[in-house]
Design a protein around this motif. Structure first.
Motif, PDB file in Angstrom:
ATOM      1  N   GLN A 552       0.775  -1.217  -0.062  1.00  0.00           N
ATOM      2  CA  GLN A 552       0.026  -0.307  -0.034  1.00  0.00           C
ATOM      3  C   GLN A 552       0.886   1.337   0.057  1.00  0.00           C
ATOM      4  O   GLN A 552       1.984   1.390   0.849  1.00  0.00           O
ATOM      5  CB  GLN A 552      -0.990   0.187   1.189  1.00  0.00           C
ATOM      6  N   ASN A 553       0.503   2.147  -0.898  1.00  0.00           N
ATOM      7  CA  ASN A 553       1.192   3.311  -0.986  1.00  0.00           C
ATOM      8  C   ASN A 553       0.158   4.378  -0.309  1.00  0.00           C
ATOM      9  O   ASN A 553      -0.919   4.583  -1.186  1.00  0.00           O
ATOM     10  CB  ASN A 553       1.656   3.917  -2.255  1.00  0.00           C
ATOM     11  N   PHE A 554       0.331   5.191   0.737  1.00  0.00           N
ATOM     12  CA  PHE A 554      -0.697   5.903   1.240  1.00  0.00           C
ATOM     13  C   PHE A 554      -0.578   7.375   1.628  1.00  0.00           C
ATOM     14  O   PHE A 554       0.455   7.594   2.237  1.00  0.00           O
ATOM     15  CB  PHE A 554      -1.079   5.203   2.843  1.00  0.00           C
ATOM     16  N   THR A 555      -1.341   8.208   1.148  1.00  0.00           N
ATOM     17  CA  THR A 555      -1.069   9.769   1.225  1.00  0.00           C
ATOM     18  C   THR A 555      -2.369  10.225   2.035  1.00  0.00           C
ATOM     19  O   THR A 555      -3.628  10.036   1.851  1.00  0.00           O
ATOM     20  CB  THR A 555      -1.056  10.437  -0.089  1.00  0.00           C
ATOM     21  N   ILE A 573       1.094  13.671   4.007  1.00  0.00           N
ATOM     22  CA  ILE A 573       2.178  12.825   4.563  1.00  0.00           C
ATOM     23  C   ILE A 573       2.039  11.547   3.960  1.00  0.00           C
ATOM     24  O   ILE A 573       0.771  11.020   3.503  1.00  0.00           O
ATOM     25  CB  ILE A 573       2.346  12.555   6.034  1.00  0.00           C
ATOM     26  N   ASN A 574       3.076  10.829   3.464  1.00  0.00           N
ATOM     27  CA  ASN A 574       2.801   9.715   2.873  1.00  0.00           C
ATOM     28  C   ASN A 574       3.665   8.326   3.381  1.00  0.00           C
ATOM     29  O   ASN A 574       4.611   8.738   4.335  1.00  0.00           O
ATOM     30  CB  ASN A 574       3.678   9.841   1.483  1.00  0.00           C
ATOM     31  N   ASN A 575       2.816   7.229   3.450  1.00  0.00           N
ATOM     32  CA  ASN A 575       3.174   6.273   4.177  1.00  0.00           C
ATOM     33  C   ASN A 575       3.165   4.837   3.399  1.00  0.00           C
ATOM     34  O   ASN A 575       2.256   4.806   2.289  1.00  0.00           O
ATOM     35  CB  ASN A 575       2.451   5.604   5.299  1.00  0.00           C
ATOM     36  N   VAL A 576       4.180   3.946   3.512  1.00  0.00           N
ATOM     37  CA  VAL A 576       4.227   2.730   2.489  1.00  0.00           C
ATOM     38  C   VAL A 576       4.151   1.621   3.502  1.00  0.00           C
ATOM     39  O   VAL A 576       4.935   1.611   4.527  1.00  0.00           O
ATOM     40  CB  VAL A 576       5.432   2.832   1.644  1.00  0.00           C
ATOM     41  N   ALA A 577       3.336   0.655   3.208  1.00  0.00           N
ATOM     42  CA  ALA A 577       3.300  -0.554   3.990  1.00  0.00           C
ATOM     43  C   ALA A 577       3.321  -1.743   3.271  1.00  0.00           C
ATOM     44  O   ALA A 577       2.662  -1.769   2.090  1.00  0.00           O
ATOM     45  CB  ALA A 577       1.938  -0.421   4.683  1.00  0.00           C
ATOM     46  N   GLY A 578       4.103  -2.754   3.646  1.00  0.00           N
ATOM     47  CA  GLY A 578       4.096  -4.015   3.037  1.00  0.00           C
ATOM     48  C   GLY A 578       3.553  -5.263   3.694  1.00  0.00           C
ATOM     49  O   GLY A 578       4.041  -5.262   5.079  1.00  0.00           O
ATOM     50  N   TYR A 579       3.010  -6.096   3.495  1.00  0.00           N
ATOM     51  CA  TYR A 579       2.626  -7.246   4.278  1.00  0.00           C
ATOM     52  C   TYR A 579       2.468  -8.588   3.496  1.00  0.00           C
ATOM     53  O   TYR A 579       2.426  -8.694   2.239  1.00  0.00           O
ATOM     54  CB  TYR A 579       0.979  -7.101   4.811  1.00  0.00           C
ATOM     55  N   HIS A 580       2.916  -9.570   3.911  1.00  0.00           N
ATOM     56  CA  HIS A 580       2.934 -10.989   3.157  1.00  0.00           C
ATOM     57  C   HIS A 580       2.733 -12.414   4.410  1.00  0.00           C
ATOM     58  O   HIS A 580       3.193 -12.173   5.500  1.00  0.00           O
ATOM     59  CB  HIS A 580       4.340 -11.216   2.373  1.00  0.00           C
ATOM     60  N   LEU A 624       4.722  -1.483  11.967  1.00  0.00           N
ATOM     61  CA  LEU A 624       3.459  -1.678  11.496  1.00  0.00           C
ATOM     62  C   LEU A 624       3.138  -3.100  12.083  1.00  0.00           C
ATOM     63  O   LEU A 624       3.673  -3.809  12.270  1.00  0.00           O
ATOM     64  CB  LEU A 624       3.598  -2.063  10.001  1.00  0.00           C
ATOM     65  N   PRO A 625       1.823  -3.151  12.303  1.00  0.00           N
ATOM     66  CA  PRO A 625       1.276  -4.425  12.975  1.00  0.00           C
ATOM     67  C   PRO A 625       1.423  -5.701  11.770  1.00  0.00           C
ATOM     68  O   PRO A 625       1.423  -5.273  10.678  1.00  0.00           O
ATOM     69  CB  PRO A 625      -0.350  -4.045  13.142  1.00  0.00           C
ATOM     70  N   LYS A 626       1.409  -6.785  12.447  1.00  0.00           N
ATOM     71  CA  LYS A 626       1.461  -7.848  11.254  1.00  0.00           C
ATOM     72  C   LYS A 626       0.201  -8.054  11.025  1.00  0.00           C
ATOM     73  O   LYS A 626      -0.834  -7.963  11.488  1.00  0.00           O
ATOM     74  CB  LYS A 626       2.145  -9.053  12.045  1.00  0.00           C
ATOM     75  N   PRO A 627      -0.128  -8.929  10.029  1.00  0.00           N
ATOM     76  CA  PRO A 627      -1.449  -9.414   9.520  1.00  0.00           C
ATOM     77  C   PRO A 627      -2.027 -10.504  10.471  1.00  0.00           C
ATOM     78  O   PRO A 627      -1.185 -11.249  11.365  1.00  0.00           O
ATOM     79  CB  PRO A 627      -1.111 -10.260   8.233  1.00  0.00           C
ATOM     80  N   THR A 628      -3.333 -10.333  10.584  1.00  0.00           N
ATOM     81  CA  THR A 628      -4.196 -11.479  11.488  1.00  0.00           C
ATOM     82  C   THR A 628      -3.829 -12.771  10.959  1.00  0.00           C
ATOM     83  O   THR A 628      -4.142 -12.887   9.557  1.00  0.00           O
ATOM     84  CB  THR A 628      -5.587 -10.916  11.469  1.00  0.00           C
TER      85      THR A 628
END
Length: 856
Positions: A552-555, A573-580, A624-628
């Motif tokens: 996710q690329n979040f503004t 402000i911009n945030n980038v999040a990655g989950y796998h 960042l929190p982890k995926p459920t």
């Protein structure tokens, strides 16, 4: 509204022309996408070796339609796009006896892979075997409103087009259709099909399970929830495959661990037909629907299409909760060859409603204004329905190709796109207050920010949730005498724009700064591979692995302090999040007898954090929190006797719950997000259908289960909200010749509700809803086939029940016997501000359909 209708017709016409022209163009394709009613198989000799060039005849046992095929050098054969029904497959080959497999059940949306063993002998010898577990011998299975599959590898329910057409309201959406499935819990407070409804089961709420359309997942982009009233009305649904399990590695979507509600579009008929329907009933509800089936058209007779256009208007059960829906869909099919088919679908829907954002009345409002209160018509009142408007246009399109190749290989590819644009204007005042619009020096524009400081209480909201999604699903499979190999990819890219501005409900002018404004895009990749191994003729073992990756690329833009604040003077402000996550699965199906099977399954799933993890002051989240994570174990069995169908399953699910936030006590540093308490869901689900007499059947299902929090330092043993302790469903149906009668009762057991604080705050007692359907349909294959007169009663007994409560008050801690105060066990006093979910009153609908069917 006229402009919207013009847009609707324009989209339908353009989509029609695009797909027809594309399909008819002289290009060469190597794929096909049909309704996935595909039969593939392999012919083997007694030693398990492939029999090449065998002649295979596939015959529909209802229509006697016949297809002749020839197996290839590896013994493989395939037949695409078969209409759902029961089939006989006859195989002949030199040196072998003729083998007939009868009663083979082909279910919409469920491809069949079979193997047929020939016996050595002369050509006059014939061997007859059962097809799909004695479905053809089981009168109870054929008459059941919900089908169970003998080759199921998990708890699965098949809802047919016949049930949807005969035993659901003409205005029902998919949430009401799947109410028949064991354990499901659905309430639409404004009446059947007249609002945004959600379904829960096994302790999973909406957003914790998948919904797909012709195999394509659809979901919101901030959380994977769904919009029942805005995408796929009942008029477009041809069947439902409801998998109450995580499925296998090849089950795609953002949250399949709770299950997958697989909606299937109607098949494109091969016969020309026209139908016009008028339905009218309670709450001044009017549905006008027109359907057209072209049959085979074009010079080569390879093209066919179906079209539906309808308009729905209703005052709704709740006061002033009006709704208007205009929608159209088209599905086009082009047959390149026996092994290659192209299908295109386009659906466009425009919804306008007066539903407020918080659309639940309070106890005080119900006591003052009546059971069906939602909004009023008092001039200058902030809850006046004139100030609550939803305008929601959506569209959904795909073009799919599927092709069958030599050596048992097949390819299935579907590129797609869909959009959702919900623009709301509503008031957020719950009390009755006088509304004026006298400008002052401090309040020249009537903005809400200064309205409150001047003693003027009314305040409105201008809110948008808009996204466009693009993606594709692809599967490559290979069928051999050893089993079926599958590999593929789901890819999805979406862009989103969401905002909420305080707004003057009289002038429509927005505050300069929003409560929040965010734009973002999301990439999802899910590659997978699995193998379904036929260990012995009666046993299949399936194992696989799926990799789920999200980026996710979040503004976020500066706001009035409600969400991220002024960002120290920066515009955004911009945030980038990655989950796998790596998600394995394994299952087995063993056929004890031809009509009795057992299965077992293990599977893991995950869900990424909601985008609200960035809704903190300054918008910075360093950790960042982890995926459920979710782990599911289940086992079950399916039995089909002549006059009895019975299936049951047991499930155990460990679910890491939704996210909680922690703010540092010194007010410095980032807000931390962490997983809430784990929960354990476990239970038993049973389902049966009994054939009592010619055309008369009794259907029943029941569940007993729990979903409770567990672990140290959490409210261990307390129930997850909206989780009934038990459910029961009953149905008595009579179907013979032109008559279809059915009465159904769904009882939802007691449950606990809370306001998100993990407390058993409010106890809600059990309730029951009874529906009745009476239909006369012309089924004599005449020119007027499909002509119908129907009468439906929803909530026949007009029960008025409170089925859910959002407490207004905080829970009061319970004093334990030792004098200490429990932080988890609590009680909550009833408050006039409690928001109530209530059953809608009785609704009656009369439906008249005129049908005309042409020649084949």
């Amino acid at each position: 509204m006229k402009q919207d209708l013009v847009k609707l017709w324009r989209c339908v016409v353009v989509a029609s022309l695009f797909v027809i022209v594309f399909a008819a163009s002289p290009i060469r394709m190597s794929g096909q996408q049909g309704p996935d009613t595909t039969l593939t198989g392999i012919i083997l000799d007694p030693q398990g070796n492939a029999v090449q060039n065998a002649t295979v005849t596939v015959k529909n046992e209802s229509t006697n339609a016949v297809r002749k095929l020839t197996a290839d050098a590896q013994g493989h054969f395939s037949s695409l796009d078969l209409p759902a029904g029961r089939y006989t497959v006859e195989v002949t080959a030199p040196g072998f006896g003729t083998t007939d497999r009868t009663g083979l059940l082909i279910t919409a949306g469920q491809p069949q892979d079979i193997s047929i063993n020939l016996n050595v002998g002369n050509v006059s010898q014939q061997v007859t075997v059962d097809g799909s577990g004695a479905d053809s011998d089981s009168i109870a299975a054929q008459a059941s409103p919900v089908q169970s599959l003998l080759n199921a590898r998990s708890a699965r329910s098949e809802i047919s087009s016949e049930f949807i057409q005969q035993f659901t309201s003409p205005v029902a959406d998919y949430t009401e259709i799947i109410q028949i499935v064991p354990g499901t819990f659905t309430i639409n407070t404004n009446g059947v099909g007249l609002g945004q409804a959600t379904t829960s089961f096994r302790g999973f709420q909406d957003g914790e399970y998948d919904i797909t359309w012709d195999g394509i997942p659809f979901q919101d982009t901030n959380t994977p929830s769904h919009h029942s009233w805005a995408f796929f009305p009942g008029q477009w649904i041809g069947g439902v495959d409801f998998d109450r399990s995580p499925g296998s590695a090849s089950t795609i979507g953002p949250t399949p661990f709770g299950g997958s509600v697989n909606l299937l579009s109607k098949e494109v008929p091969v016969q020309h037909a026209v139908r016009g329907t008028v339905s009218y009933g309670s709450f001044n509800t009017l549905l006008l629907d027109g359907e057209y089936d072209s049959g085979s058209i074009g010079a080569n007779r390879k093209t066919s299409l179906s079209l539906d256009v309808h308009r729905l208007t209703s005052d709704g059960f709740e006061t002033f909760n009006h709704q208007e829906r205009n929608a159209g869909e088209i599905k086009v099919r082009y047959q390149f060859s026996d092994k290659t088919v192209l299908t295109g679908f386009s659906g466009v829907l425009i919804l306008d409603a007066n539903t407020p954002d918080a659309n639940l009345p309070t106890r005080d409002q119900v006591a003052q204004f009546g059971y069906n209160f939602l909004l009023n018509d008092i001039p200058n009142d902030p809850s006046n329905y004139h100030y609550n408007k939803n305008h929601v246009p959506t569209d959904f399109e795909y073009v799919g190709v599927k092709s069958l190749f030599d050596h048992g290989w097949s390819l299935d590819v579907k590129p797609y796109t869909y959009s959702y644009n919900n623009h709301q204007h509503y008031t957020n005042i719950g009390s009755i207050t006088t509304l004026t619009d006298t400008p002052t020096a401090a309040d020249p524009n009537g903005y809400c920010a200064t309205i409150q400081s001047n003693g003027r209480l009314p305040c409105g909201i201008d809110k948008l949730n808009s996204y466009r999604q693009y993606g594709e699903t692809s599967t490559i499979s290979q069928t051999s005498k050893y089993g079926v190999f599958r590999t593929g990819l789901w890819y999805n890219w979406s862009t989103t724009n969401r905002f909420q501005f305080p707004s003057d409900p009289l002038t429509g002018l927005d505050q300069t700064l929003p409560n929040f404004h965010e734009t973002y895009y999301t990439n999802i990749y899910q590659p997978y591979a699995e193998y379904e191994y036929r260990a012995i003729p009666r046993l299949t073992l399936t194992g696989g692995l799926k990799y789920a990756y999200y980026n996710q690329n979040f503004t976020q833009f500066a706001d009035d302090g409600k969400t991220v604040g002024n960002l120290n003077g920066a515009a955004s402000i911009n945030n980038v999040a990655g989950y796998h996550s790596y998600l394995p699965s394994a299952d087995a199906n063993y056929r004890i007898m031809n009509n009795w099977s057992v299965y077992g399954q293990f599977s893991k799933g995950s869900i990424i954090p909601p985008t609200s993890v960035f809704d903190v002051s300054t918008g910075k989240v360093s950790d960042l929190p982890k995926p459920t994570g979710v782990s599911t174990y289940q086992t079950g069995s399916v039995l089909k006797l002549k006059r009895l169908m019975l299936d049951g399953d047991f499930y155990y699910i460990k679910f890491q719950n939704t996210y909680s936030a922690f703010n540092p006590t010194d007010g410095q540093g980032d807000t931390l997000y962490f997983l809430g308490p784990d929960s354990i869901s476990k239970g038993v689900e049973l389902e049966t259908n009994v054939s009592l007499w010619k055309g008369l059947s009794f259907y029943a299902n029941g569940t007993v289960g729990s979903a409770t929090y567990t672990g140290a330092g959490v409210p261990s043993g307390l129930w997850v909200t909206n989780t009934p302790a038990n459910t029961q469903g009953y149905g008595l149906t009579y179907q013979d010749k032109n008559i279809d009668l059915g009465i159904f009762d769904k009882r939802i057991g007691p449950q606990w509700n809370d306001n998100g604080s993990y407390h058993n705050q409010v106890y809600t007692d059990s309730f029951s809803t009874v529906n009745l359907f009476l239909n006369y349909t012309v089924k004599n294959h005449s020119r007027f086939n499909g002509t119908k007169v129907g009468l439906s009663f929803n909530n026949l007994l007009n029960a008025h029940d409170i089925v859910g409560v959002i407490p207004a008050a905080s829970p009061n801690p319970l004093i334990l016997p030792d004098g200490t105060m429990s932080p988890y066990l609590a009680t909550t006093a009833i408050s006039g501000g409690d928001q109530l979910t209530q059953t809608p009153g009785r609704s009656v609908m009369l439906t008249v359909t005129f049908g005309y069917t042409g020649k084949r």
